[in-house]
Design a protein around this motif. Structure first.
Motif, PDB file in Angstrom:
ATOM      1  N   GLY A  74     -11.187   2.076  -3.910  1.00 55.97           N
ATOM      2  CA  GLY A  74     -12.359   1.240  -3.704  1.00 55.97           C
ATOM      3  C   GLY A  74     -13.117   0.933  -4.982  1.00 55.97           C
ATOM      4  N   ASN A  75     -14.422   0.827  -4.824  1.00 58.51           N
ATOM      5  CA  ASN A  75     -15.276   0.432  -5.936  1.00 58.51           C
ATOM      6  C   ASN A  75     -15.440   1.520  -6.984  1.00 58.51           C
ATOM      7  OD1 ASN A  75     -15.681  -2.050  -4.727  1.00 58.51           O
ATOM      8  ND2 ASN A  75     -17.486  -1.350  -3.604  1.00 58.51           N
ATOM      9  N   ARG A  80     -13.437   1.583 -10.822  1.00 59.59           N
ATOM     10  CA  ARG A  80     -13.981   1.041 -12.068  1.00 59.59           C
ATOM     11  C   ARG A  80     -14.835   2.090 -12.777  1.00 59.59           C
ATOM     12  NH1 ARG A  80     -18.688  -1.815 -13.237  1.00 59.59           N
ATOM     13  NH2 ARG A  80     -18.499  -3.171 -15.055  1.00 59.59           N
ATOM     14  N   TYR A 121     -13.046   9.253  -1.678  1.00 61.32           N
ATOM     15  CA  TYR A 121     -12.806   8.456  -2.877  1.00 61.32           C
ATOM     16  C   TYR A 121     -11.555   8.867  -3.648  1.00 61.32           C
ATOM     17  CZ  TYR A 121     -17.584   6.976  -2.045  1.00 61.32           C
ATOM     18  OH  TYR A 121     -18.721   6.472  -1.477  1.00 61.32           O
TER      19      TYR A 121
END
Length: 149
Positions: A97-98, A101, A81
């Motif tokens: 990636g996710n 946020r 990540y």
């Protein structure tokens, strides 16, 4: 940011004299070292300036009993990540990636929903990425090492 600007001004002329391939190697090495530094800060549960993260809020009694045994952001600091990238123009350490946020919400202390359909929660600001004095000195040493070659 004045300190970073002064640092950038001092070395920009020397760095521009390097070949693009050499600059890319230098940026990649700096990005990897910065990622390791950021991972250590997250593991120690502290902001880049050395202040500790605000602790988690206490959960209501209807939830599970006992303390939360996991540290905050344990998965975020993994190489999956937290990516380190370097090219001939810059070095970057960023979340991908996710998780971008979620990292942004915690970094700036924004409002977000903890779960789908749940109520909005105001999170404490827990700066995940940033420069410390040690990081700036490490960058200077890395640049000097590459200029010496």
């Amino acid at each position: 940011m004045d300190g970073l600007q002064a640092f950038d001004d001092r070395l920009s002329a020397l760095i521009n004299n390097l070949s693009p391939q050499s600059r890319k190697q230098m940026a990649a090495a700096i990005a990897k070292r910065l990622r390791a530094s950021q991972q250590q800060n997250i593991k120690r549960q502290q902001a880049p300036d050395g202040t500790p993260f605000k602790p988690r809020k206490r959960q209501p009694l209807r939830g599970k009993k006992g303390r939360v045994k996991r540290e905050m952001f344990a998965k975020l600091r993994t190489a999956k990540y937290l990516k380190a990238k370097g090219n001939s123009d810059d070095a970057a350490v960023q979340f991908t990636g996710n998780v971008q946020r979620m990292a942004r919400v915690h970094h700036y202390g924004l409002r977000d929903r903890a779960s789908r359909g749940g109520k909005e929660v105001q999170y404490e600001a827990r700066p995940l990425l940033g420069f410390s004095e040690a990081d700036i000195e490490m960058i200077e040493r890395e640049v000097i090492a590459h200029l010496g070659n």
